[in-house]
Design an enzyme around this catalytic site. Structure first.
Site, short mmCIF file in Angstrom:
data_model
loop_
_atom_site.label_atom_id
_atom_site.label_comp_id
_atom_site.label_asym_id
_atom_site.label_seq_id
_atom_site.Cartn_x
_atom_site.Cartn_y
_atom_site.Cartn_z
CB CYS A 172 103.96 -46.35 -4.54
SG CYS A 172 103.69 -45.12 -3.32
CG HIS A 180 108.58 -45.06 -1.19
ND1 HIS A 180 108.56 -43.93 -2.00
CD2 HIS A 180 107.32 -44.84 -1.85
CE1 HIS A 180 108.54 -43.15 -2.82
NE2 HIS A 180 106.80 -43.70 -2.37
#
Lengths: 339, 339
Positions: free
Chosen positions: A127, A240
């Site tokens: 990710c 994130h």
């Protein structure tokens, strides 16, 4: 044309997103099967208004399927090669195959053509890597990136549904004056930061940090891009964030960077300091774009640039990217039909 | 010998810490006066078992005082020069005088001798800068630091007591399914990150980011140290964390860095990945050391090093450093006695 699709790990954080995104993007699903561990077998999941029962993953689940989407975890090592051997095209979100020479590692905005040479398995990158390369690709194409220094601010959902629950429980405990008991993470994450994601490996870097180094080089087809990373877990539920410093061969001004990023696929520039506009995880969640802001020339080197990059790591960092790969495979005619 | 001490901003987050630390370190206080804004005047504060009433700061509060500790904020601009003109030695925690050529900017572990040339005011550096220079000084002395790339993870208490309350309220609201209402910060900080601390200035960097550049150069007496910073607010109550990448003239191995840091004053090395030991804000709080860990050689450049640095920014980043400066002034005989 529509396809028989099996989702492995269907009850987890990424698996749930995959189903949501298949539905949202109106993916041409003919038959749908849902696999999980024995612990989650029997759960029911609604897809396009119909209820599906989750079964324990066994080799037979792949019979007659065209596409298998693996959400990640240990099931990949156990079943991905099995599925591929049955002629099923596997898109795998685990780290098991990403660096294998016979497995393409694909971010559709960056290296879409790589899906074409797959031999049964296509890997979905980490990710943190996905959102970084989506933001860096247009800058690399223009100015050739030589070095990247990245520090991450990673949401708990990267560690699964239990991690989301753990942050909630710890915050509740704090407000009640009770002690926060860690279970998913090695220490309390509520009101704390943990500079440790995945296991420690060579040179005292974590596996998460090495992923950002090696996966970036593979996706960008450039073993000369040097990346050094520090990855940190933060008490954020979702999305994130990354503070990225790059050095390029050709100077990229702030204006040029904004121009390049605005034209780039999958990127949304949010950079208007006067209006206090910059990317933040709370507002990036449940979206598919990679948000880029705080774009600043770094004059400590001749060709330096600082960026702040935020994306929903369950969507673009995992599920959306996987479904986009499936769409690419169909577009390029790279899926064998078994059903 | 003991001294007449006045604390300005005594009811704030830093002011409260200053009083706690004066008491803990058994600072030689003869008379104590406490000043604050009119809003906080009348509050009562206990120091060494005695109750003191906080008064509104006026020029008269400084009469007969020897040392004035300003916790920060607008009072500094209004009263620091006034106090100094009355012969009071001022230690100021605001950013108002830090870059003035006639004001020393001091971190006792780094440039203690600078207190000697004060002309009435000594400035206490920015919290993020203090913990960074304490960690970098021993490395700079050995290997000469050429460039620093730093990304911060800053606790809400850096924005005062109201900010601590705001994070608590927002977390409570979240658990109750209510909306988080921001007031101190421009956006909700609970479960979010805000890449914006202090006002935006030149080249789209914030004032907080420029402080880390310019204050580091002044404290280190080295205008050639190049610093580029990205400063970010995180939902942590207390203690700032920093991901720091440095480039040195002379190679510093991980082993050498650990050796240098272990000997350095004010530094505590926590770096044992096998035992999951690294600095974290939850465990650095209420302590005076600067904690350094995740020490890794960065092989993307010949002489690179990554560090993770955590410290309680209300203590070492503000109150402790200010009281240490006062102790130094006494040790060097640089305080005029007026009482």
């Amino acid at each position: 044309m529509s396809y028989n699709v099996v989702v492995i790990g269907a009850t987890g954080a990424v698996g749930g997103e995959i189903l949501k995104i298949l539905e949202e993007r109106n993916f041409p699903v003919k038959e749908l099967r849902l696999g999980a561990t024995s612990r989650s077998a029997g759960k029911e999941v609604v897809f396009r208004g119909e209820t599906y029962r989750v079964v324990e993953t066994t080799p037979e689940i792949f019979d007659g399927m065209d596409i298998a989407l693996f959400a990640g975890g240990s099931a990949s090592k156990e079943f991905a090669r099995v599925a591929a051997a049955k002629g099923v095209t596997v898109i795998d979100n685990s780290s098991a195959f990403r660096l294998e020479p016979d497995v393409p590692l694909v971010v559709p905005e960056v290296n879409p053509e790589d899906v074409k040479w797959h031999k049964g398995i296509i890997a979905n990158p980490n990710c943190s890597t996905i959102q970084m390369v989506v933001a860096l690709k247009p800058l690399h194409d223009y100015g050739k990136i030589k070095r990247v220094v990245v520090s991450t601010y990673q949401a708990v959902s990267g560690a699964g549904i239990e991690a989301i629950e753990e942050l909630k429980q710890q915050v509740k405990a704090y407000l009640n004056g009770e002690e926060a008991v860690p279970s998913v993470f090695p220490y309390p994450i509520a009101f704390n930061l943990i500079p440790h994601i995945d296991v420690f490996q060579d040179m005292y870097y974590t596996k998460e940090e090495w992923k950002m180094v090696l996966e970036t080089q593979k996706i960008m087809h450039d073993p000369e891009i040097k990346v050094t990373a520090t990855t940190v877990r933060v008490p954020v539920f979702r999305s994130h964030s990354e503070s990225i410093n790059i050095e390029t061969e050709i100077k990229i001004t702030r204006e040029k960077a904004i121009e390049l990023l605005k034209k780039a696929p999958g990127v949304k520039v949010i950079d208007n300091p006067e209006e206090k506009q910059y990317p933040m995880p709370l507002y990036a969640s449940n979206q598919d774009e990679v948000f880029v802001g705080r774009i600043r020339e770094d004059n400590t080197i001749p060709n330096g640039l600082n960026l702040w990059v935020v994306a929903d790591q369950l969507r673009k960092g995992a599920a959306t990217n996987a479904v986009q790969i499936a769409e690419l495979l169909i577009k390029y005619g790279c899926v064998k039909q078994n059903g």
